[in-house]
Design a protein around this motif. Sequence first.
Motif, PDB file in Angstrom:
ATOM      1  N   ILE A  35       8.218  -6.244  -1.507  1.00 54.96           N
ATOM      2  CA  ILE A  35       6.947  -6.439  -0.815  1.00 54.96           C
ATOM      3  C   ILE A  35       6.324  -7.703  -1.387  1.00 54.96           C
ATOM      4  O   ILE A  35       6.121  -7.826  -2.592  1.00 54.96           O
ATOM      5  N   CYS A  38       0.169  -8.825   1.594  1.00 55.58           N
ATOM      6  CA  CYS A  38      -0.557  -7.892   2.441  1.00 55.58           C
ATOM      7  C   CYS A  38      -1.747  -8.619   3.045  1.00 55.58           C
ATOM      8  O   CYS A  38      -2.423  -9.401   2.366  1.00 55.58           O
ATOM      9  N   LEU A  64      11.790   0.385   7.962  1.00 57.98           N
ATOM     10  CA  LEU A  64      10.398   0.399   7.499  1.00 57.98           C
ATOM     11  C   LEU A  64       9.457   0.926   8.568  1.00 57.98           C
ATOM     12  O   LEU A  64       8.517   1.659   8.268  1.00 57.98           O
ATOM     13  N   SER A  68       6.942   4.101   8.274  1.00 57.09           N
ATOM     14  CA  SER A  68       5.549   3.673   8.155  1.00 57.09           C
ATOM     15  C   SER A  68       4.564   4.844   8.210  1.00 57.09           C
ATOM     16  O   SER A  68       3.522   4.811   7.548  1.00 57.09           O
ATOM     17  N   PHE A  89       4.879  -3.851   9.436  1.00 54.61           N
ATOM     18  CA  PHE A  89       5.710  -4.606   8.509  1.00 54.61           C
ATOM     19  C   PHE A  89       6.185  -5.884   9.179  1.00 54.61           C
ATOM     20  O   PHE A  89       6.580  -5.883  10.343  1.00 54.61           O
TER      21      PHE A  89
END
Length: 102
Positions: A35, A38, A64, A68, A89
């Motif tokens: 990740i 964001c 993903l 989610s 995503f």
Amino acid sequence: MNQIKLKRIESQILREVSEIIMNDARDNKLKNITITGCSVTNDLSFAKIYFTTQGDKNLMLKDLEEASGYIRGELSERIEIRHTPKIKFVYDERFINIPKIC
């Protein structure tokens, strides 16, 4: 919304989603992603979670998206905000042309 508070929430979401994927996800394929960022809308209704992987990005994106709902549920238990944002995503294109170190 106050930009400082928004950045703090983004940081918290980033940290928690990373932890959920690495520690709580049952799908081992998800452990191959990183990740990277964001971004949350001002009204906290949507969150874009940026990721990168060395595997097939389309396959990871599909996995993903399937996870989610679970990730959003876990996130709602871990952070203290009124409404948990819907998660989308997005593959992070910034890391495509970085040379691999052998």
